[in-house]
Design a protein around this motif. Sequence first.
Motif, PDB file in Angstrom:
ATOM      1  N   GLU A  11       0.831  -1.215   0.000  1.00 58.12           N
ATOM      2  CA  GLU A  11       0.000   0.000   0.000  1.00 58.12           C
ATOM      3  C   GLU A  11       0.860   1.257   0.000  1.00 58.12           C
ATOM      4  O   GLU A  11       0.528   2.239  -0.666  1.00 58.12           O
ATOM      5  CB  GLU A  11      -0.947  -0.028   1.201  1.00 58.12           C
ATOM      6  CG  GLU A  11      -2.021  -1.090   1.074  1.00 58.12           C
ATOM      7  CD  GLU A  11      -2.765  -1.379   2.370  1.00 58.12           C
ATOM      8  OE1 GLU A  11      -2.299  -0.949   3.455  1.00 58.12           O
ATOM      9  OE2 GLU A  11      -3.812  -2.049   2.302  1.00 58.12           O
ATOM     10  N   ALA A  12       1.958   1.243   0.743  1.00 63.32           N
ATOM     11  CA  ALA A  12       2.858   2.400   0.770  1.00 63.32           C
ATOM     12  C   ALA A  12       3.505   2.606  -0.597  1.00 63.32           C
ATOM     13  O   ALA A  12       3.657   3.749  -1.062  1.00 63.32           O
ATOM     14  CB  ALA A  12       3.923   2.224   1.847  1.00 63.32           C
ATOM     15  N   ILE A  13       3.875   1.521  -1.257  1.00 64.92           N
ATOM     16  CA  ILE A  13       4.449   1.620  -2.604  1.00 64.92           C
ATOM     17  C   ILE A  13       3.402   2.149  -3.578  1.00 64.92           C
ATOM     18  O   ILE A  13       3.699   2.989  -4.423  1.00 64.92           O
ATOM     19  CB  ILE A  13       5.014   0.254  -3.044  1.00 64.92           C
ATOM     20  CG1 ILE A  13       6.205  -0.132  -2.160  1.00 64.92           C
ATOM     21  CG2 ILE A  13       5.414   0.283  -4.518  1.00 64.92           C
ATOM     22  CD1 ILE A  13       6.623  -1.584  -2.274  1.00 64.92           C
ATOM     23  N   GLU A  14       2.172   1.679  -3.429  1.00 63.68           N
ATOM     24  CA  GLU A  14       1.094   2.183  -4.281  1.00 63.68           C
ATOM     25  C   GLU A  14       0.898   3.688  -4.082  1.00 63.68           C
ATOM     26  O   GLU A  14       0.765   4.441  -5.049  1.00 63.68           O
ATOM     27  CB  GLU A  14      -0.212   1.451  -3.994  1.00 63.68           C
ATOM     28  CG  GLU A  14      -1.372   1.975  -4.832  1.00 63.68           C
ATOM     29  CD  GLU A  14      -2.712   1.368  -4.470  1.00 63.68           C
ATOM     30  OE1 GLU A  14      -3.655   1.566  -5.265  1.00 63.68           O
ATOM     31  OE2 GLU A  14      -2.843   0.722  -3.411  1.00 63.68           O
ATOM     32  N   GLN A  15       0.894   4.134  -2.839  1.00 60.26           N
ATOM     33  CA  GLN A  15       0.731   5.564  -2.565  1.00 60.26           C
ATOM     34  C   GLN A  15       1.886   6.361  -3.166  1.00 60.26           C
ATOM     35  O   GLN A  15       1.675   7.417  -3.760  1.00 60.26           O
ATOM     36  CB  GLN A  15       0.644   5.824  -1.060  1.00 60.26           C
ATOM     37  CG  GLN A  15       0.403   7.288  -0.719  1.00 60.26           C
ATOM     38  CD  GLN A  15      -0.888   7.821  -1.319  1.00 60.26           C
ATOM     39  OE1 GLN A  15      -1.957   7.277  -1.089  1.00 60.26           O
ATOM     40  NE2 GLN A  15      -0.795   8.889  -2.104  1.00 60.26           N
ATOM     41  N   ALA A  16       3.093   5.855  -3.031  1.00 60.22           N
ATOM     42  CA  ALA A  16       4.248   6.537  -3.620  1.00 60.22           C
ATOM     43  C   ALA A  16       4.112   6.591  -5.137  1.00 60.22           C
ATOM     44  O   ALA A  16       4.443   7.613  -5.752  1.00 60.22           O
ATOM     45  CB  ALA A  16       5.546   5.841  -3.210  1.00 60.22           C
ATOM     46  N   SER A  17       3.592   5.525  -5.747  1.00 60.39           N
ATOM     47  CA  SER A  17       3.416   5.536  -7.202  1.00 60.39           C
ATOM     48  C   SER A  17       2.346   6.541  -7.614  1.00 60.39           C
ATOM     49  O   SER A  17       2.465   7.199  -8.645  1.00 60.39           O
ATOM     50  CB  SER A  17       3.103   4.135  -7.738  1.00 60.39           C
ATOM     51  OG  SER A  17       1.763   3.763  -7.513  1.00 60.39           O
TER      52      SER A  17
END
Length: 100
Positions: A11-17
């Motif tokens: 989820e954190a990677i998705e938010q960063a993307s």
Amino acid sequence: MEDKALLGYYEAIEQASEDMLQAARDGDWDRVVKLEGACAVLISQLKHAAANRDLQPEEARRKTKIMQRILLNDAQIRNLAEPWLEDLDRLLAGSPKMVH
């Protein structure tokens, strides 16, 4: 480490993307690069946390949906970056921009 915590990395990677995509839409390429670095750190942490861990079927489905959104964001970022990269290539090569 709990599987829920593993999903937190995704989820954190998705938010960063998503943040990278917004920065790309804004033409803020320095921010895109900084966020890309943050993604690299998160991915490294995820790899370490996920070693020898399996997700439950529902969590795996959730992970798949998150990954699909990340890939879609990445594709959109690449589409926005391509004209900029072509301009950079022309600038570095010293050739004028051509119109077809």
